[in-house]
Design an enzyme around this catalytic site. Structure first.
Site, mmCIF file in Angstrom:
data_model
loop_
_atom_site.group_PDB
_atom_site.id
_atom_site.type_symbol
_atom_site.label_atom_id
_atom_site.label_comp_id
_atom_site.label_asym_id
_atom_site.label_seq_id
_atom_site.Cartn_x
_atom_site.Cartn_y
_atom_site.Cartn_z
ATOM 1 N N CYS A 142 -57.449 61.522 57.490
ATOM 2 C CA CYS A 142 -56.959 62.439 56.466
ATOM 3 C C CYS A 142 -57.328 63.898 56.782
ATOM 4 O O CYS A 142 -56.893 64.424 57.793
ATOM 5 C CB CYS A 142 -57.424 62.014 55.082
ATOM 6 S SG CYS A 142 -56.405 62.758 53.767
ATOM 7 N N HIS A 235 -55.070 57.141 54.500
ATOM 8 C CA HIS A 235 -56.375 56.555 54.186
ATOM 9 C C HIS A 235 -56.322 55.030 54.323
ATOM 10 O O HIS A 235 -56.281 54.306 53.324
ATOM 11 C CB HIS A 235 -56.789 56.901 52.755
ATOM 12 C CG HIS A 235 -57.400 58.255 52.584
ATOM 13 N ND1 HIS A 235 -58.675 58.559 53.019
ATOM 14 C CD2 HIS A 235 -56.914 59.386 52.029
ATOM 15 C CE1 HIS A 235 -58.949 59.819 52.723
ATOM 16 N NE2 HIS A 235 -57.896 60.342 52.121
ATOM 17 N N GLU A 237 -58.622 53.094 54.912
ATOM 18 C CA GLU A 237 -59.860 52.491 54.402
ATOM 19 C C GLU A 237 -59.864 52.327 52.890
ATOM 20 O O GLU A 237 -60.753 51.646 52.339
ATOM 21 C CB GLU A 237 -61.066 53.342 54.832
ATOM 22 C CG GLU A 237 -61.348 54.571 53.987
ATOM 23 C CD GLU A 237 -60.441 55.764 54.241
ATOM 24 O OE1 GLU A 237 -60.691 56.839 53.666
ATOM 25 O OE2 GLU A 237 -59.461 55.614 55.016
#
Length: 311
Positions: A142, A235, A237
């Protein structure tokens, strides 16, 4: 992959409950192997949450990984207890003479600032310069990806008219690239950002390759052609409810955010979001660890500094 972390790290208990293979330092010391050394530069304000998210993805393959956390000495974190940072984090001066198989640079909530306005920008540039000689492969996420593209290649970021928030479909542009191995032609990735980069700026650099593209979110995964740097604009994660938590946080602040796209069933914020990016996130991290960290790193880590493929 058993991840080697301190037994009292808050993430350890959560990951053990999820059957993620966590190895304590005590147990790891009994094994006669060299684990992969991964450094995580955690720039996110909710550091404990981000630790758990990243460790979950790093703990899903058969090799041992030794995790270290890094914070910025030039920035005071307001959202993470200082005793946690003192217990589990180093600053750059502590590790600057070390070598690592891989490093992750996270996002940060500073995207609306010019890079030079970020209070730790000079320190971050020092770390990114250091990584070229001391880290085999670095994964930027990001804002960390935008910062890395700007530092290494001069690719600028641009502010959007409205925040890009939601789960977007992406097309794989090079299915033969090792990072994309096993990933479907179309996959999903969460985004939560107010800024981005332009495809035309990336294409000016022959050493960069766009690996995936979204009609709504633009270029999302970018690689340098030597495998030393990867830039993920989204993102992977994020947990199931991360975008939900961000939405209600902003709503409670009176920001009047738009509902994240393609996230809540029927756009009903009372319904549990469907997580449709988990398998792709796991594959991305497994492929990175396997093809660009484990298979490329020298056994003697100090040899990284003498490699001819430095950026």
């Amino acid at each position: 992959m058993p991840i080697k972390i301190p037994s009292d790290l808050p993430a350890a208990k959560i990951l053990e409950q999820e059957n993620v293979f966590v190895m304590t330092n005590e147990r790891a010391n009994t094994q006669d192997i060299r684990p992969l050394k991964i450094l995580i530069l955690n720039l996110m304000p909710t550091k404990i949450v981000t630790e758990t998210q990243l460790l979950r993805l790093l703990g899903n393959s058969p090799l041992q990984v030794d995790i270290e956390f890094l914070q910025m000495a030039s920035h005071v974190s307001k959202n993470t207890p200082q005793d946690h940072l003192m217990s589990f984090y180093n600053v750059f001066d502590d590790i600057k003479h070390n070598f690592y198989d891989g490093m992750i640079i996270t996002g940060a909530p500073v995207e609306l600032l010019n890079f030079s306005q970020v209070d730790y920008w000079d320190e971050l540039c020092t770390i990114m310069k250091w990584s070229k000689r001391n880290v085999c492969s670095t994964l930027h996420i990001c804002w960390g990806a935008q910062a890395g593209l700007f530092y290494h290649y001069g690719v600028p970021k641009y502010t959007f008219d409205e925040k890009l928030s939601g789960v977007y479909s992406h097309r794989v542009l090079n299915s033969m690239h090792p990072l994309m191995r096993g990933i479907d032609d179309v996959f999903y990735l969460p985004h939560s950002r107010n800024t981005g980069v332009r495809t035309s700026d990336i294409q000016k650099h022959s050493r960069l390759e766009i690996l995936s593209m979204s009609d709504e979110a633009g270029a999302s995964i970018i690689a340098d052609k030597k495998g030393r740097q990867f830039f993920i604009l989204g993102h992977p994660e994020y947990d199931r409810e991360t975008l939900k938590n961000e939405f209600f946080r902003d709503l409670n602040k009176g920001i009047d955010p738009k509902i994240p796209k393609n996230y809540f069933p029927e756009n009903n914020t009372d319904k549990m979001p469907i997580m449709k990016w988990k398998s792709y996130a796991n594959l991305l991290f497994i492929n990175w660890l396997n093809y660009f960290v484990y298979q490329n790193t020298p056994y003697n880590l100090s040899e990284i500094a003498t490699r001819s493929d430095q950026i």
